[in-house]
Design a protein around this motif. Structure first.
Motif, mmCIF file in Angstrom:
data_model
loop_
_atom_site.group_PDB
_atom_site.id
_atom_site.type_symbol
_atom_site.label_atom_id
_atom_site.label_comp_id
_atom_site.label_asym_id
_atom_site.label_seq_id
_atom_site.Cartn_x
_atom_site.Cartn_y
_atom_site.Cartn_z
ATOM 1 N N GLY A 196 0.772 -1.231 0.000
ATOM 2 C CA GLY A 196 0.000 0.000 0.000
ATOM 3 C C GLY A 196 0.802 1.278 0.000
ATOM 4 O O GLY A 196 0.236 2.373 0.107
ATOM 5 N N PHE A 197 2.135 1.195 -0.116
ATOM 6 C CA PHE A 197 2.947 2.407 -0.173
ATOM 7 C C PHE A 197 2.755 3.037 -1.549
ATOM 8 O O PHE A 197 3.005 2.387 -2.561
ATOM 9 C CB PHE A 197 4.427 2.076 0.039
ATOM 10 C CG PHE A 197 5.159 3.131 0.825
ATOM 11 C CD1 PHE A 197 5.249 4.434 0.346
ATOM 12 C CD2 PHE A 197 5.754 2.829 2.033
ATOM 13 C CE1 PHE A 197 5.915 5.403 1.064
ATOM 14 C CE2 PHE A 197 6.422 3.790 2.769
ATOM 15 C CZ PHE A 197 6.502 5.089 2.277
ATOM 16 N N PRO A 198 2.289 4.292 -1.633
ATOM 17 C CA PRO A 198 2.098 4.928 -2.937
ATOM 18 C C PRO A 198 3.370 4.829 -3.782
ATOM 19 O O PRO A 198 4.454 5.184 -3.309
ATOM 20 C CB PRO A 198 1.780 6.384 -2.576
ATOM 21 C CG PRO A 198 1.215 6.311 -1.200
ATOM 22 C CD PRO A 198 1.954 5.193 -0.520
ATOM 23 N N PRO A 199 3.286 4.315 -5.004
ATOM 24 C CA PRO A 199 4.495 4.034 -5.789
ATOM 25 C C PRO A 199 5.386 5.239 -6.036
ATOM 26 O O PRO A 199 6.612 5.147 -5.894
ATOM 27 C CB PRO A 199 3.939 3.457 -7.094
ATOM 28 C CG PRO A 199 2.493 3.800 -7.116
ATOM 29 C CD PRO A 199 2.067 3.899 -5.703
ATOM 30 N N PHE A 200 4.795 6.380 -6.407
ATOM 31 C CA PHE A 200 5.626 7.553 -6.704
ATOM 32 C C PHE A 200 6.272 8.110 -5.438
ATOM 33 O O PHE A 200 7.428 8.531 -5.460
ATOM 34 C CB PHE A 200 4.789 8.643 -7.386
ATOM 35 C CG PHE A 200 4.163 8.202 -8.682
ATOM 36 C CD1 PHE A 200 4.843 7.360 -9.546
ATOM 37 C CD2 PHE A 200 2.889 8.628 -9.037
ATOM 38 C CE1 PHE A 200 4.276 6.942 -10.752
ATOM 39 C CE2 PHE A 200 2.310 8.219 -10.231
ATOM 40 C CZ PHE A 200 2.991 7.373 -11.082
ATOM 41 N N PHE A 208 -0.984 8.089 5.477
ATOM 42 C CA PHE A 208 0.150 7.699 6.308
ATOM 43 C C PHE A 208 0.029 6.245 6.779
ATOM 44 O O PHE A 208 0.820 5.780 7.587
ATOM 45 C CB PHE A 208 0.264 8.628 7.521
ATOM 46 C CG PHE A 208 0.569 10.053 7.141
ATOM 47 C CD1 PHE A 208 1.870 10.459 6.872
ATOM 48 C CD2 PHE A 208 -0.452 10.989 7.043
ATOM 49 C CE1 PHE A 208 2.149 11.765 6.515
ATOM 50 C CE2 PHE A 208 -0.178 12.301 6.689
ATOM 51 C CZ PHE A 208 1.124 12.690 6.422
ATOM 52 N N GLU A 209 -0.972 5.529 6.258
ATOM 53 C CA GLU A 209 -1.187 4.149 6.674
ATOM 54 C C GLU A 209 -0.005 3.261 6.300
ATOM 55 O O GLU A 209 0.371 2.355 7.041
ATOM 56 C CB GLU A 209 -2.469 3.609 6.042
ATOM 57 C CG GLU A 209 -3.741 4.255 6.588
ATOM 58 C CD GLU A 209 -4.987 3.651 5.964
ATOM 59 O OE1 GLU A 209 -4.853 2.644 5.239
ATOM 60 O OE2 GLU A 209 -6.090 4.174 6.208
ATOM 61 N N PRO A 234 6.495 -4.296 6.518
ATOM 62 C CA PRO A 234 7.063 -4.689 5.226
ATOM 63 C C PRO A 234 7.261 -3.505 4.277
ATOM 64 O O PRO A 234 8.270 -3.439 3.567
ATOM 65 C CB PRO A 234 6.041 -5.680 4.662
ATOM 66 C CG PRO A 234 5.334 -6.211 5.853
ATOM 67 C CD PRO A 234 5.268 -5.063 6.809
ATOM 68 N N ALA A 235 6.293 -2.568 4.259
ATOM 69 C CA ALA A 235 6.399 -1.416 3.354
ATOM 70 C C ALA A 235 7.577 -0.527 3.730
ATOM 71 O O ALA A 235 8.381 -0.142 2.876
ATOM 72 C CB ALA A 235 5.095 -0.607 3.382
ATOM 73 N N VAL A 236 7.693 -0.195 5.011
ATOM 74 C CA VAL A 236 8.789 0.665 5.468
ATOM 75 C C VAL A 236 10.128 -0.045 5.299
ATOM 76 O O VAL A 236 11.130 0.563 4.893
ATOM 77 C CB VAL A 236 8.579 1.082 6.941
ATOM 78 C CG1 VAL A 236 9.792 1.839 7.468
ATOM 79 C CG2 VAL A 236 7.320 1.941 7.070
#
Length: 307
Positions: free
Chosen positions: A27-31, A206-207, A213-215
């Protein structure tokens, strides 16, 4: 040491595609993810080089660096990060191996430079590999977004090839700036462009920052993918010349394919492997003259001349 560094960058660059995929899927925004990665990594490297008196902040204001950052970081990675929402990390890695083919196409069609017959055949073979790679989509076995994602990655390689040709053309204007400094500067500027694109196209959320995993994927890409990987790459360029380090393109895509299948249960078919091998064969043909010169002179023996 040279071969150890080479194997390290092959592995690192092979893992970055899966790291991108994990971050995007979490869910991390790609850009935004790409922008943070390159801005932070570039800034740390640039400040380190400035502390060593090997970087001037005026470099960040040069239009040449802005154009390079737009091509090598912004255009290249905005497309990869966006596309990995819909395609596997392995497919993205193999498609990125078409960059040398794009360089030859730009040199012959835009710059009107003559290409060897083998180079022309290599481009045809490489493009045939792209067709083989996208056969599942053409047969209707994959979603239309999968095919669009593949096309977008190829578009990104046009950006990368354009930036590479442009950087070679204007390198004499950069004075004595080291490759590490130039790379750090273009990462900073390209990273800022990506963050700007995120602000106008992606919802503020900011979710993703609460997802381990995303961070972790972003931190891995900053430290290992950009700072360590690219620094080792440019160290190898200094030690051996540009041809030997660039052969990571023949190895890393298959590392990415293997990791994606084994660790992330990504889609696998024999047409994918055949397409990847065909693309690599085309790239080998395009770079045949450079590689033959490399084989005649061992990278390790060349290293001694710098010591």
């Amino acid at each position: 040491m040279v071969y150890a560094a080479y194997l390290t960058i092959c592995f690192i660059f092979g893992t970055t595609f899966l790291a991108i995929k994990i971050g995007v899927d979490e869910g991390f925004p790609p850009f935004l993810s790409a922008g943070i990665r390159f801005f932070v990594a570039g800034l740390i490297l640039f400040l380190w080089m400035a502390w060593r008196k090997k970087a001037s902040f005026s470099l960040l204001l040069k239009k040449e660096m802005m154009i390079t950052g737009m091509c090598l970081t912004f255009g290249t990675f905005a497309t990869i990060y966006w596309a990995e929402q819909y395609i596997s990390s392995g497919i993205a890695a193999v498609l990125c191996a078409t960059a040398p083919l794009m360089i030859v196409i730009i040199q012959t069609t835009v710059l009107k430079q003559k290409s060897s017959r083998l180079g022309f055949i290599g481009c045809v073979v490489g493009l045939l590999g792209v067709v083989l790679l996208t056969l599942p989509s053409l047969k209707g076995e994959m979603h239309v977004n999968w095919l669009i994602g593949c096309i977008v990655v190829l578009l990104g390689q046009v950006f990368y090839a354009s930036g590479s040709v442009y950087m070679k053309h204007i390198s004499h204007r950069m004075g004595d700036a080291s490759p590490v400094t130039l790379n750090a500067a273009q990462m900073i500027l390209g990273g800022l462009m990506l963050i700007g694109l995120s602000l106008v196209t992606e919802p503020v959320s900011f979710e993703a920052f609460s997802s381990v995993p995303a961070v972790s994927s972003v931190l891995y890409l900053i430290v290992v993918g950009s700072m360590i990987g690219h620094s080792l790459y440019y160290w190898l360029v200094i030690k051996t010349g540009p041809v030997f380090p660039s052969t990571w393109l023949y190895v890393a895509p298959f590392i990415a394919l293997t990791l994606g299948v084994l660790l992330y249960n990504e889609f696998f078919s024999w047409t994918t492997v055949l397409g990847g091998l065909t693309i690599v064969a085309g790239v080998l043909m395009v770079n045949a003259n450079h590689l033959l010169r490399l084989l005649r002179k061992s990278p390790v023996s060349k290293t001694t001349s710098y010591q």
